[in-house]
Scaffold this motif. Structure first.
Motif, short mmCIF file in Angstrom:
data_model
loop_
_atom_site.label_atom_id
_atom_site.label_comp_id
_atom_site.label_asym_id
_atom_site.label_seq_id
_atom_site.Cartn_x
_atom_site.Cartn_y
_atom_site.Cartn_z
N LEU A 91 44.44 66.94 3.47
CA LEU A 91 44.08 68.32 3.76
C LEU A 91 42.99 68.83 2.80
N VAL A 95 39.24 70.10 3.80
CA VAL A 95 38.76 71.46 3.44
C VAL A 95 37.49 71.36 2.59
N ILE A 98 34.51 70.67 4.63
CA ILE A 98 34.00 71.86 5.34
C ILE A 98 33.25 72.78 4.36
N LEU A 99 33.89 73.03 3.21
CA LEU A 99 33.37 74.09 2.33
C LEU A 99 32.11 73.68 1.56
N LEU A 122 31.23 79.52 -1.39
CA LEU A 122 32.20 78.55 -0.85
C LEU A 122 32.19 77.24 -1.65
N PRO A 125 35.17 76.77 -4.64
CA PRO A 125 36.50 76.41 -4.13
C PRO A 125 36.48 75.06 -3.42
N PHE A 129 38.88 71.87 -4.22
CA PHE A 129 39.68 71.11 -3.25
C PHE A 129 39.35 69.62 -3.33
N LEU B 9 33.76 79.86 8.31
CA LEU B 9 34.07 78.61 7.60
C LEU B 9 35.33 78.73 6.76
N VAL B 10 35.44 79.86 6.07
CA VAL B 10 36.62 80.07 5.23
C VAL B 10 37.87 80.16 6.11
N LEU B 12 38.32 78.79 8.98
CA LEU B 12 38.61 77.45 9.48
C LEU B 12 39.37 76.64 8.42
N ALA B 13 38.89 76.72 7.18
CA ALA B 13 39.53 75.97 6.10
C ALA B 13 40.94 76.49 5.83
N LEU B 16 43.28 75.55 8.65
CA LEU B 16 43.68 74.14 8.55
C LEU B 16 44.80 73.95 7.54
N LEU B 17 44.63 74.62 6.40
CA LEU B 17 45.62 74.48 5.34
C LEU B 17 47.00 74.93 5.83
N ARG B 20 48.19 72.71 9.18
CA ARG B 20 48.55 71.31 8.96
C ARG B 20 49.74 71.15 8.03
N SER B 21 49.83 72.03 7.07
CA SER B 21 50.92 71.90 6.12
C SER B 21 51.49 73.28 5.87
N ALA B 26 50.35 74.88 0.23
CA ALA B 26 49.21 75.02 1.14
C ALA B 26 48.93 76.49 1.46
N ALA B 29 47.31 77.95 -1.49
CA ALA B 29 45.91 77.52 -1.59
C ALA B 29 45.04 78.30 -0.60
N LEU B 33 42.05 80.80 -1.54
CA LEU B 33 40.71 80.62 -0.96
C LEU B 33 40.20 81.93 -0.36
#
Lengths: 142, 625
Positions: A91, A95, A98-99, A122, A125, A129, B9-10, B12-13, B16-17, B20-21, B26, B29, B33
């Motif tokens: 994960l 991430v 992407i970032l 971005l 962070p 990750f 973008l943020v 999306l990230a 996902l976090l 997925r978990s 997560a 996190a 973010l």
């Protein structure tokens, strides 16, 4: 370590194969676009005022391609790693993929003179990750 | 739009976090973010707001670059010509005009408080990247523009009408690291009135690229603009938008590179005919008569065109026939503040006038580019590589170069055998120093007698008389000896020039007394009394130069003197200098009658004072450098 190997490794491998090849495709395409901007001397990109933009796009291209390869490496080695290492590392790596290049790209797209655009926020962070993912993988591979 | 992309973008990230978990780590996190992005966004927005507000305020008062009329900006040039861009970028042409900012200013804005002649105080400070001055009785004013970055830096304040910029009354001297009154950096008499300059009416002509004053004829309110602040690529190469557009094609570029042909979409001064090439520099480095209507549209000259069609260059002989004759006739000081009486230019920055009066230009192919280069030179004098010595002249005058000593009668390799020193002597004044004349000339005592301008020989042999020079020129070159007065026969030329010459001549003499080549040729041990007397000159510029030269003499390295201090303080310092000079005994070789030493080897200070008291030429003057 073999008895603790993850039976779900193929799932993770497939996910990172997808992410890796996608990142490689996108950021190799970005590289091609940057070359075209050079060939046609686009002032928006090559002008002195575009110096930051040029640097940030180049970094987006380089990091995107490199992280795509890292994802593929993860996929290729996932079966060697213990199961507990997979979810968090996977994960965090996605991430970061992407970032980091996304931040560089958006920072360059909206650069103001010598300053990068908002997208640059971005990158830290994303880097964090990436470090977390790598640390987890280092620990798992011992 | 920018924020939307970033937050996508943020999102999306973070999605996902969480998706997925669903672990606490997560979710934490993802939250971290989102929070860090929100904090970064807030800080970034605040900074952007401050920057935009500052820029908007500056834009409202300072002429802005506008890329019309075919201009493209140096930014566009730098993309394809990085070396040329870099060499230009380090030049002082680029920084001739800049918008004021704390990050590029060379002057000190460390809280100094300056006081003008009327007692008004000016407190200097910075605020972020902005330069501010708090003026007593007026309030805070933001400095809009800066001029110069080589020897001194001048500043401009918004005048409040359109984008009018008015001269700030103080200038910063880099060598001295101090602020002085604007008036005290010019050679200007005490009684000479000098109103604050308006940038939009004077500087816009040459200190920017493609400048247009755009002064409204009825109200006089300017809305000036330029293609670029500072003297940039297109000032010399012409508007480049067509060139940039045409060369976006890689096929065209490849074809041009392969053929080596000139690109018709741009001007390269090095490929122009000699006269046209020099006119590129002459558009600014000449005394010109701007055409009617220039206050609206600027000068229409473009590199490669004939300069005279857009801006007439004024030579002394043709002033009366120029389009500016009415304006010149109304200003009795116009000619004396620019030319020696024989027509030679006497102020810096007008080198083109000197060039076109030179035989090497009139009968040869000499251009500015014969010696100077923008892209292959040191930024200081922009002499092209190899042109800082005799090679500049011997590239054409080979026969002289082959038998140098026979021509110069000085040892080869000595400063007396340097072409520049005899044919381009330091008879031009500007920027608080002497500069080389750009009119190639032959040393003549007759010229000194006719114009008062020191001749090349006596600018180096400061300790010799005009008679000594005239005799040498007759002996070596057959130049007839002119009739001289007793003083001209018996007193060293520098002593006469330093005491009896007009202010411009005194400034040149004071500078020459500190010139290494002259000190080597003339010895230094007799110079102090004259320089000490020049510390008391009524012209601040002369005092400034005299002090700098005096500091080069033995016994004066630690001497301090403030050339703009109140009269009492200056007199006290001058007395101290006089006392120091009295203790220094020159070598026997310097204790000569022409240097005002009596038969017993004592310096006749009274004679120096007598010469000064009998100064024949004490008219108020101003040199329009």
């Amino acid at each position: 370590m073999s008895e603790r190997r993850d039976t779900s490794a193929p799932d993770y491998a497939l996910r990172h194969v997808r992410v890796g090849w996608t990142a490689l495709f996108l950021f190799a395409a970005l590289g091609l676009a940057l070359e075209a901007l050079h060939a046609f001397k686009a002032p928006w990109y090559l002008g002195v005022a575009g110096e930051s933009r040029r640097l940030l796009f180049t970094l987006a291209h380089a990091h995107g391609v490199a992280l795509g390869l890292v994802n593929l490496a993860f996929a290729a080695t996932a079966h060697l790693l213990p199961r507990r290492a997979h979810p968090a590392a996977s994960l965090a790596l996605i991430v970061a993929t992407i970032l980091i290049p996304g931040g560089f790209f958006l920072g360059g797209l909206f650069a103001h003179g010598g300053d990068p655009g908002l997208g640059a926020i971005l990158i830290p962070p994303g880097a964090l990750f990436l470090l977390v993912a790598l640390a987890l993988l280092v620990r798992a591979s011992r | 739009m920018e924020a939307l992309f970033v937050w996508t973008l943020v999102g999306l990230a973070a999605g996902l976090l969480v998706h997925r978990s669903r672990s606490a780590a997560a979710i934490a996190a993802a939250a971290a973010l989102l929070l860090s992005t929100a904090a970064g966004h807030a800080l970034w927005a605040a900074r952007a707001h401050r920057r935009d507000r500052s820029l908007a305020a500056l834009r409202a008062t300072v002429p802005q670059p506008i890329f019309d009329r075919g201009y493209a900006s140096s930014d566009a040039c730098g993309a394809c010509h990085p070396t040329e861009y870099a060499t230009w970028h380090r030049s002082y042409h680029r920084t001739m005009t800049q918008t004021a900012s704390a990050s590029t200013v060379r002057a000190s804005f460390a809280g100094e408080t300056l006081t003008d002649g009327d007692g008004k105080r000016y407190h200097l400070r910075t605020s972020g990247d902005e330069l501010w001055v708090d003026i007593s009785g007026v309030g805070a004013r933001r400095i809009g523009m800066m001029t110069g970055s080589h020897h001194m830096q001048a500043f401009w304040l918004p005048g409040g009408r359109g984008n009018e910029e008015i001269e700030f009354p103080f200038t910063y001297l880099f060598d001295d690291q101090r602020w002085v009154s604007r008036r005290d950096v010019f050679l200007v008499g005490r009684e000479y009135s000098k109103d604050p300059s308006v940038w939009n009416r004077i500087c816009v002509e040459c200190h920017v690229t493609g400048g247009q004053p755009r002064v409204e004829p009825r109200t006089g309110v300017p809305e000036s603009r330029a293609a670029e602040l500072g003297i940039a690529c297109e000032a010399c190469h012409g508007p480049a938008a067509r060139h940039v557009a045409a060369n976006a094609s890689p096929f065209r570029r490849t074809s041009l590179h392969a053929s080596g042909a000139a690109d018709p979409t741009i001007v390269n001064p090095a490929r122009l005919a000699p006269a046209r090439a020099s006119e590129v520099c002459g558009q600014c480095h000449g005394i010109g008569c701007p055409p009617d209507g220039w206050m609206q549209d600027g000068i229409r000259f473009r590199p490669g065109e004939t300069l005279g069609a857009s801006k007439q260059i004024l030579e002394l002989a043709s002033l009366g026939a120029s389009a500016c004759r009415a304006q010149i006739a109304a200003d009795a000081s116009f000619a004396p503040s620019r030319y020696w009486s024989d027509g030679m230019v006497r102020v810096s920055g007008r080198e083109y006038n000197g060039l076109i009066e030179s035989p090497c230009y009139q009968r040869g192919t000499m251009t500015c580019l014969s010696c100077h280069s923008m892209h292959d030179s040191d930024p200081n004098w922009q002499l092209s590589r190899g042109s800082d010595g005799n090679a500049a002249c011997t590239q054409c005058h080979r026969a002289i170069g082959d038998k140098l000593e026979a021509h110069t009668h000085h040892a080869a390799g000595s400063t007396g055998s340097t072409c520049y020193n005899c044919h381009m002597p330091h008879t031009t004044y500007g920027l608080l120093r002497a500069m080389r004349s750009h009119q190639i000339s032959v040393p003549r005592v007759q010229s000194t007698l006719a114009t008062g301008r020191p001749n090349a020989c006596n600018l180096c042999h400061l300790d010799r008389t005009l008679a000594w020079t005239a005799a040498a020129l007759r002996r070596w070159y057959g130049t007839p000896e002119p009739r001289l007065t007793d003083e001209q026969r018996t007193v060293a030329a520098a002593l006469l020039d330093g005491t009896r010459g007009e202010a411009g001549v005194r400034a040149l003499t004071a500078w020459s007394l500190g010139w290494t080549a002259a000190q080597a040729a003339s010895a230094r041990d007799w110079m102090a009394p004259l320089l000490v007397e020049l510390l008391g000159d009524e012209y601040p510029a002369v005092r400034y130069i005299a002090y700098r030269s005096l500091r080069t003499l033995p016994g004066f390295a630690d001497f301090t003197f403030d050339y703009v201090a109140p009269e009492e303080a200056r007199f006290a310092a001058q007395s101290e200098a006089r006392a120091r000079a009295a203790k220094l005994l020159p070598a026997a070789a310097s204790r000569r009658a022409e240097l005002l030493f009596d038969g017993d080897g004592r310096f006749a200070g009274g004679e120096l004072e007598r010469l000064e008291a009998e100064r024949r030429d004490d008219d108020e003057m101003f040199l329009a450098e």
